[in-house]
Motif scaffolding. Structure first.
Motif, PDB file in Angstrom:
ATOM      1  N   LEU A 161       0.799  -1.259   0.118  1.00 12.03           N
ATOM      2  CA  LEU A 161       0.003  -0.100  -0.130  1.00 12.03           C
ATOM      3  C   LEU A 161       0.733   1.709  -0.060  1.00 12.03           C
ATOM      4  O   LEU A 161       0.447   2.685  -0.806  1.00 12.03           O
ATOM      5  CB  LEU A 161      -1.047  -0.092   0.999  1.00 12.03           C
ATOM      6  N   GLU A 162       1.883   1.186   0.899  1.00 15.27           N
ATOM      7  CA  GLU A 162       3.075   2.370   1.265  1.00 15.27           C
ATOM      8  C   GLU A 162       3.525   2.765  -0.576  1.00 15.27           C
ATOM      9  O   GLU A 162       3.567   4.121  -1.166  1.00 15.27           O
ATOM     10  CB  GLU A 162       3.558   2.459   1.763  1.00 15.27           C
ATOM     11  N   PHE A 163       4.447   1.550  -1.530  1.00 16.77           N
ATOM     12  CA  PHE A 163       4.523   1.712  -1.778  1.00 16.77           C
ATOM     13  C   PHE A 163       4.076   2.386  -3.215  1.00 16.77           C
ATOM     14  O   PHE A 163       4.073   2.248  -4.460  1.00 16.77           O
ATOM     15  CB  PHE A 163       4.735   0.021  -2.577  1.00 16.77           C
ATOM     16  N   VAL A 164       1.787   1.367  -3.453  1.00 17.16           N
ATOM     17  CA  VAL A 164       1.101   2.436  -4.766  1.00 17.16           C
ATOM     18  C   VAL A 164       1.643   3.627  -3.839  1.00 17.16           C
ATOM     19  O   VAL A 164       1.630   4.821  -5.748  1.00 17.16           O
ATOM     20  CB  VAL A 164       0.238   1.858  -4.334  1.00 17.16           C
ATOM     21  N   GLU A 165       1.146   4.197  -2.866  1.00 16.00           N
ATOM     22  CA  GLU A 165       1.109   5.426  -2.504  1.00 16.00           C
ATOM     23  C   GLU A 165       2.151   6.235  -3.339  1.00 16.00           C
ATOM     24  O   GLU A 165       2.036   7.522  -3.351  1.00 16.00           O
ATOM     25  CB  GLU A 165       0.656   6.179  -0.835  1.00 16.00           C
ATOM     26  N   VAL A 166       3.607   5.934  -2.885  1.00 15.01           N
ATOM     27  CA  VAL A 166       4.374   6.494  -2.986  1.00 15.01           C
ATOM     28  C   VAL A 166       4.436   7.453  -5.028  1.00 15.01           C
ATOM     29  O   VAL A 166       5.219   7.430  -5.512  1.00 15.01           O
ATOM     30  CB  VAL A 166       5.755   5.677  -3.018  1.00 15.01           C
ATOM     31  N   CYS A 167       4.160   5.616  -5.292  1.00 13.56           N
ATOM     32  CA  CYS A 167       3.843   5.402  -7.508  1.00 13.56           C
ATOM     33  C   CYS A 167       2.692   6.663  -7.718  1.00 13.56           C
ATOM     34  O   CYS A 167       3.271   7.821  -8.139  1.00 13.56           O
ATOM     35  CB  CYS A 167       3.302   4.543  -7.619  1.00 13.56           C
ATOM     36  N   TRP A 168       1.460   7.133  -7.031  1.00 17.94           N
ATOM     37  CA  TRP A 168       0.895   8.009  -7.296  1.00 17.94           C
ATOM     38  C   TRP A 168       2.064   8.955  -7.164  1.00 17.94           C
ATOM     39  O   TRP A 168       1.677  10.456  -7.730  1.00 17.94           O
ATOM     40  CB  TRP A 168      -0.162   7.425  -5.764  1.00 17.94           C
ATOM     41  N   GLY A 169       1.842   9.250  -5.949  1.00 13.41           N
ATOM     42  CA  GLY A 169       2.382  10.242  -5.502  1.00 13.41           C
ATOM     43  C   GLY A 169       3.630  11.030  -6.853  1.00 13.41           C
ATOM     44  O   GLY A 169       3.760  12.451  -7.290  1.00 13.41           O
ATOM     45  N   LEU A 170       5.038   9.767  -7.485  1.00 15.92           N
ATOM     46  CA  LEU A 170       5.696  10.278  -8.052  1.00 15.92           C
ATOM     47  C   LEU A 170       5.265  10.018  -9.480  1.00 15.92           C
ATOM     48  O   LEU A 170       5.441  11.248 -10.745  1.00 15.92           O
ATOM     49  CB  LEU A 170       6.663   9.469  -8.480  1.00 15.92           C
ATOM     50  N   TRP A 171       3.300  10.371  -9.742  1.00  8.63           N
ATOM     51  CA  TRP A 171       2.852   9.998 -11.412  1.00  8.63           C
ATOM     52  C   TRP A 171       2.370  11.328 -11.048  1.00  8.63           C
ATOM     53  O   TRP A 171       2.256  12.031 -11.885  1.00  8.63           O
ATOM     54  CB  TRP A 171       2.384   9.221 -11.380  1.00  8.63           C
ATOM     55  N   ASP A 172       2.537  12.013 -10.146  1.00 11.03           N
ATOM     56  CA  ASP A 172       2.164  13.577  -9.773  1.00 11.03           C
ATOM     57  C   ASP A 172       2.758  14.259  -9.930  1.00 11.03           C
ATOM     58  O   ASP A 172       3.145  15.835  -9.987  1.00 11.03           O
ATOM     59  CB  ASP A 172       0.958  14.040  -8.842  1.00 11.03           C
ATOM     60  N   SER A 173       4.376  14.173 -10.760  1.00  9.01           N
ATOM     61  CA  SER A 173       5.673  15.041 -10.156  1.00  9.01           C
ATOM     62  C   SER A 173       5.155  16.270 -10.696  1.00  9.01           C
ATOM     63  O   SER A 173       6.287  17.085 -10.685  1.00  9.01           O
ATOM     64  CB  SER A 173       6.986  13.647 -10.758  1.00  9.01           C
ATOM     65  N   TRP A 174       4.431  15.965 -11.988  1.00  5.73           N
ATOM     66  CA  TRP A 174       4.879  16.587 -13.269  1.00  5.73           C
ATOM     67  C   TRP A 174       3.083  17.452 -13.212  1.00  5.73           C
ATOM     68  O   TRP A 174       1.965  16.958 -13.609  1.00  5.73           O
ATOM     69  CB  TRP A 174       5.457  17.014 -14.385  1.00  5.73           C
ATOM     70  N   ASP A 175       2.909  18.574 -13.473  1.00  2.00           N
ATOM     71  CA  ASP A 175       1.678  19.049 -14.232  1.00  2.00           C
ATOM     72  C   ASP A 175       1.675  18.726 -15.609  1.00  2.00           C
ATOM     73  O   ASP A 175       2.354  18.493 -15.863  1.00  2.00           O
ATOM     74  CB  ASP A 175       1.634  20.770 -13.829  1.00  2.00           C
ATOM     75  N   ASP A 176       0.074  18.629 -15.814  1.00  2.00           N
ATOM     76  CA  ASP A 176      -0.303  18.147 -17.228  1.00  2.00           C
ATOM     77  C   ASP A 176       0.940  19.589 -18.723  1.00  2.00           C
ATOM     78  O   ASP A 176       1.294  19.193 -19.345  1.00  2.00           O
ATOM     79  CB  ASP A 176      -1.210  18.288 -17.462  1.00  2.00           C
ATOM     80  N   ASP A 177       0.422  20.703 -18.228  1.00  2.00           N
ATOM     81  CA  ASP A 177       1.054  22.220 -18.992  1.00  2.00           C
ATOM     82  C   ASP A 177       2.394  22.151 -18.034  1.00  2.00           C
ATOM     83  O   ASP A 177       2.810  23.925 -19.030  1.00  2.00           O
ATOM     84  CB  ASP A 177       0.013  22.687 -19.394  1.00  2.00           C
ATOM     85  N   ALA A 178       3.271  20.979 -18.247  1.00  2.00           N
ATOM     86  CA  ALA A 178       4.378  21.649 -17.074  1.00  2.00           C
ATOM     87  C   ALA A 178       5.952  21.807 -18.802  1.00  2.00           C
ATOM     88  O   ALA A 178       6.534  23.060 -17.794  1.00  2.00           O
ATOM     89  CB  ALA A 178       5.087  21.077 -16.293  1.00  2.00           C
ATOM     90  N   PHE A 179       5.350  20.709 -19.576  1.00  2.00           N
ATOM     91  CA  PHE A 179       6.814  21.177 -20.847  1.00  2.00           C
ATOM     92  C   PHE A 179       6.017  21.796 -21.487  1.00  2.00           C
ATOM     93  O   PHE A 179       5.292  21.525 -22.913  1.00  2.00           O
ATOM     94  CB  PHE A 179       7.087  20.130 -20.749  1.00  2.00           C
ATOM     95  N   VAL A 180       6.740  23.121 -21.729  1.00  2.61           N
ATOM     96  CA  VAL A 180       6.184  24.469 -22.528  1.00  2.61           C
ATOM     97  C   VAL A 180       7.039  24.105 -23.738  1.00  2.61           C
ATOM     98  O   VAL A 180       6.547  24.194 -25.199  1.00  2.61           O
ATOM     99  CB  VAL A 180       5.815  25.264 -22.591  1.00  2.61           C
ATOM    100  N   ARG A 181       7.931  23.315 -23.472  1.00  3.89           N
ATOM    101  CA  ARG A 181       9.388  23.329 -25.131  1.00  3.89           C
ATOM    102  C   ARG A 181       9.369  24.616 -25.268  1.00  3.89           C
ATOM    103  O   ARG A 181       9.555  24.449 -26.791  1.00  3.89           O
ATOM    104  CB  ARG A 181       9.081  21.823 -25.568  1.00  3.89           C
TER     105      ARG A 181
END
Length: 455
Positions: A161-181
């Protein structure tokens, strides 16, 4: 396309290398080197996509099996096979629509590695990845990761459970529009749209952020298959697909009600899970032909393999001293099996039917604890439709008995019948796995304009 008036089945295709039956590799039409043959998997993936399956599913074990080597030499499963996320990355390049779901254990991985691996697969496939979250039960795995035994059952789920919670958090590392390039402003990403997780828990300390951008479905779909009480509680917290053995409509309805009832206490919408039990489908042009196909496979099971199969599920007990045509040795398992486990189900059926060891392994070997359904396309479609219309399931994980033949027969004979009845699609509706399964796209925990959902 669906007429919009009938419920729609969700269907996955489960690819054991040569097929689901323990003797599949002996079938004259199976791909004998399947575990190490990429072209074999590519052909299977294209067939499943042509039939419009929602997803491909691959199991895994990061260890060979231990036990009776004479038996294991006659049973190739998990002895030589591709690492599944690597394989699915290759299959992403030869498919366009079908979901790509693989097993990875939380017991012998780190959250950052898993989050990065599945996020990469999700991006490479344009939003088609899924992760089957498991805890390890094969003791052979422990020996490959600096351990001599597994953590205790409940502790494995706590870590998971803690493993999945960490993965959820890591998958939220960037907002959808973070990369403007943007070359004009020399800006690759907006710093304020990057997020450090800074997780510190009992099992893990992970700073983040993940160095993979969000995918079109934001994060992979999570699957789970636990049937024990602890496993069900875990599924209620994290699962979006549940693969679990269910053998009757009544059992399936009770299971679904239990899972969805538990979900509410975690703030989850009960509609945000798709229950898809395993279905070992043996297809014939007639019911009799299907029964003959199944018996052909059953007749090829070597007794040593049958006993080893039971031993694996019953905790590694050596069954070779016990005559296979005498009563099941119940006394050696009393009080030692986990409720809801495959071993407990084998034990319960053997006791209920007063089975011998041979009868026990023949009962289990055909579908590895899942439901076997054999018959003509009409017979199989009738059963699938009945379960769907009774609100017992959302769909099924189809496990062809041998490959590629079993998949071809299901795709060519059963799928058209399901489409004709209006309970399965004739074309994909969406571009991501979430869209095709009817699951919402998660909202980032950092999105201040919305209430984030965790699953």
């Amino acid at each position: 396309m669906s007429n919009g008036k009938r419920k729609q089945l969700r269907l996955g295709a489960f690819f054991h290398p040569t097929g689901n039956h323990v003797a599949a590799w002996l079938h004259p039409d199976s791909q004998i080197d399947a575990g190490m043959n990429f072209e074999h998997y590519a052909d299977l993936a294209r067939t499943a996509e042509r039939a419009k399956f929602d997803l491909i599913f691959l199991a895994d074990s990061p260890a060979t099996r231990d036990g009776n080597l004479n038996a294991l030499s006659r049973w190739p499963q998990y002895m030589a096979l591709f690492e599944p996320t690597t394989l699915l990355s290759g299959l992403a390049a030869v498919t366009k629509h079908i979901g790509l779901v693989a097993t990875a254990t939380t017991t012998y991985n780190e959250p950052y590695n898993i989050a990065r691996r599945f996020a990469s697969l999700d991006l490479m496939s344009h939003g088609r990845a899924g992760w089957n979250v498991v805890t390890s039960s094969n003791i052979s795995e422990a020996y490959n990761f600096n351990r001599t035994e597994h953590p205790k059952h409940d502790e494995r789920y706590e870590r998971a459970l803690e493993f999945v919670e960490v993965c959820w958090g890591l998958w939220d590392s960037w907002d959808d529009d973070a990369f403007v390039r943007d070359r004009a402003s020399s800006t690759y990403f907006h710093p304020e749209k990057m997020h450090h997780l800074n997780h510190k828990g009992r099992h893990f300390s992970v700073r983040g952020p993940l160095n993979v951008a969000p995918s079109p479905q934001r994060r992979p779909v999570l699957a789970q298959a636990g049937a024990s009480n602890v496993g069900r509680e875990f599924a209620a917290q994290i699962a979006e697909i549940i693969f679990t053995p269910l053998h009757t409509i009544e059992e399936a309805k009770a299971f679904g009600a239990d899972i969805r009832g538990r979900m509410t206490k975690y703030g989850r919408d009960p509609n945000d899970v798709k229950i898809m039990p395993g279905l070992n489908a043996i297809v014939g042009r007639t019911d009799e032909e299907a029964r003959e196909k199944f018996q052909q496979l059953q007749d090829m099971i070597h007794p040593a393999v049958g006993l080893q199969l039971l031993s694996t599920e019953l905790g590694g007990v050596d069954l070779s001293p016990y005559p296979i045509d005498e009563p099941f040795p119940f006394h050696i398992f009393e009080g030692k099996l986990i409720a809801g486990s495959s071993g407990q189900r084998i034990y319960d059926r053997a006791k209920r039917e007063n089975q011998t060891l041979r009868q026990a392994y023949l009962s289990y070997a055909g579908a590895r604890g899942q439901r076997t359904l054999m018959g003509s396309p009409k017979t199989i479609a009738d059963e699938m439709e009945a379960w769907l219309m009774a609100d017992a399931v959302d769909g099924f994980l189809v496990q062809p008995s041998h490959l590629p033949g079993g998949l071809n027969e299901f795709a060519d004979l059963v799928m058209p019948e399901l489409v004709r009845r209006g309970i399965f699609r004739s074309e994909y509706e969406g571009s991501t796995l979430r869209e095709n399964l009817g699951l919402h796209r998660p909202v980032s925990r950092y999105d201040t304009g919305s209430v984030a959902k965790r699953a």
